[in-house]
Scaffold this motif. Structure first.
Motif, PDB file in Angstrom:
ATOM      1  N   GLU A  83       0.863  -1.315  -0.087  1.00 38.31           N
ATOM      2  CA  GLU A  83       0.012   0.078   0.051  1.00 38.31           C
ATOM      3  C   GLU A  83       0.671   1.320  -0.215  1.00 38.31           C
ATOM      4  OE1 GLU A  83      -3.172   2.136  -0.457  1.00 38.31           O
ATOM      5  OE2 GLU A  83      -3.241  -0.029  -0.618  1.00 38.31           O
ATOM      6  N   LEU A  84       1.896   1.334   0.911  1.00 37.46           N
ATOM      7  CA  LEU A  84       2.799   2.528   0.738  1.00 37.46           C
ATOM      8  C   LEU A  84       3.380   2.609  -0.650  1.00 37.46           C
ATOM      9  CD1 LEU A  84       4.809   2.309   4.463  1.00 37.46           C
ATOM     10  CD2 LEU A  84       3.423   4.097   3.085  1.00 37.46           C
ATOM     11  N   LYS A  86       2.488   1.588  -3.397  1.00 34.93           N
ATOM     12  CA  LYS A  86       1.342   2.332  -4.587  1.00 34.93           C
ATOM     13  C   LYS A  86       1.390   3.592  -4.248  1.00 34.93           C
ATOM     14  CE  LYS A  86      -1.460  -1.435  -4.159  1.00 34.93           C
ATOM     15  NZ  LYS A  86      -3.026  -2.044  -4.056  1.00 34.93           N
ATOM     16  N   GLU A  87       1.064   4.091  -2.985  1.00 38.51           N
ATOM     17  CA  GLU A  87       0.949   5.437  -2.738  1.00 38.51           C
ATOM     18  C   GLU A  87       1.998   6.434  -3.187  1.00 38.51           C
ATOM     19  OE1 GLU A  87      -0.547   6.554   1.143  1.00 38.51           O
ATOM     20  OE2 GLU A  87      -1.537   4.649   1.252  1.00 38.51           O
ATOM     21  N   ALA A  88       3.492   5.732  -2.551  1.00 39.73           N
ATOM     22  CA  ALA A  88       4.464   6.869  -2.925  1.00 39.73           C
ATOM     23  C   ALA A  88       5.072   6.761  -4.274  1.00 39.73           C
ATOM     24  CB  ALA A  88       5.650   6.138  -1.977  1.00 39.73           C
ATOM     25  N   PRO A  90       3.379   5.226  -7.569  1.00 40.92           N
ATOM     26  CA  PRO A  90       2.393   4.454  -8.562  1.00 40.92           C
ATOM     27  C   PRO A  90       2.917   4.384  -9.904  1.00 40.92           C
ATOM     28  CG  PRO A  90       1.647   6.868  -8.121  1.00 40.92           C
ATOM     29  CD  PRO A  90       2.786   6.620  -7.230  1.00 40.92           C
ATOM     30  N   LYS A 100       9.970  10.840  -2.198  1.00 42.23           N
ATOM     31  CA  LYS A 100       8.418  10.810  -2.158  1.00 42.23           C
ATOM     32  C   LYS A 100       7.811   9.899  -1.307  1.00 42.23           C
ATOM     33  CE  LYS A 100       7.226  11.586  -7.060  1.00 42.23           C
ATOM     34  NZ  LYS A 100       6.596  10.980  -8.392  1.00 42.23           N
ATOM     35  N   THR A 104       5.510  10.128   2.057  1.00 41.44           N
ATOM     36  CA  THR A 104       4.048   9.473   2.320  1.00 41.44           C
ATOM     37  C   THR A 104       4.157   8.718   3.488  1.00 41.44           C
ATOM     38  OG1 THR A 104       4.094   9.157  -0.289  1.00 41.44           O
ATOM     39  CG2 THR A 104       2.707   7.637   1.063  1.00 41.44           C
ATOM     40  N   ASN A 108       1.542   9.276   6.834  1.00 44.06           N
ATOM     41  CA  ASN A 108       0.531   8.356   7.227  1.00 44.06           C
ATOM     42  C   ASN A 108       0.835   8.130   8.831  1.00 44.06           C
ATOM     43  OD1 ASN A 108      -0.544   7.709   5.009  1.00 44.06           O
ATOM     44  ND2 ASN A 108       0.959   6.380   4.381  1.00 44.06           N
TER      45      ASN A 108
END
Length: 108
Positions: A83-84, A86-88, A90, A100, A104, A108
């Motif tokens: 998940e991290l 994907k966010e940081a 993509p 980045k 991120t 969180n």
């Protein structure tokens, strides 16, 4: 602040010796005295990632980052790491822009 289990035990022993209750005033003082400067914390993380980036490209292989974050220190689960990532970052599956990524993580 993201305390480890050991830090939580120390916190409990310090603030509520022999009791399951924590005094709010003691808690407030403890939190203020243990707060870290977010910018300092961000720079610390970046310094760690730079050690894995000898060419100073600003990125590291995503599989290396995944290994670091799931196997060393406070381990993330594979799901949390996915998940991290994907966010940081993509747009790339091969390399992670660790600046980045750290930003991120700090949000969180």
């Amino acid at each position: 602040m993201n305390p480890t289990e050991a830090q939580l035990r120390d916190f409990e022993a310090e603030l509520s010796p022999g009791s399951n209750c924590v005094d709010f005033n003691k808690f407030s003082v403890f939190m203020c005295s243990n707060a870290r400067d977010p910018l300092e914390e961000e720079q610390e993380y970046l310094g760690v990632f730079r050690r894995f980036d000898p060419a100073n490209t600003g990125s590291i292989p995503s599989n290396e980052l995944k290994h670091i974050m799931t196997q060393l220190g406070e381990k993330l689960t594979t799901e949390e790491m996915d998940e991290l990532m994907k966010e940081a970052n993509p747009e790339s599956k091969d390399r992670i822009d660790y600046v980045k990524f750290v930003k991120t993580m700090m949000m969180n």
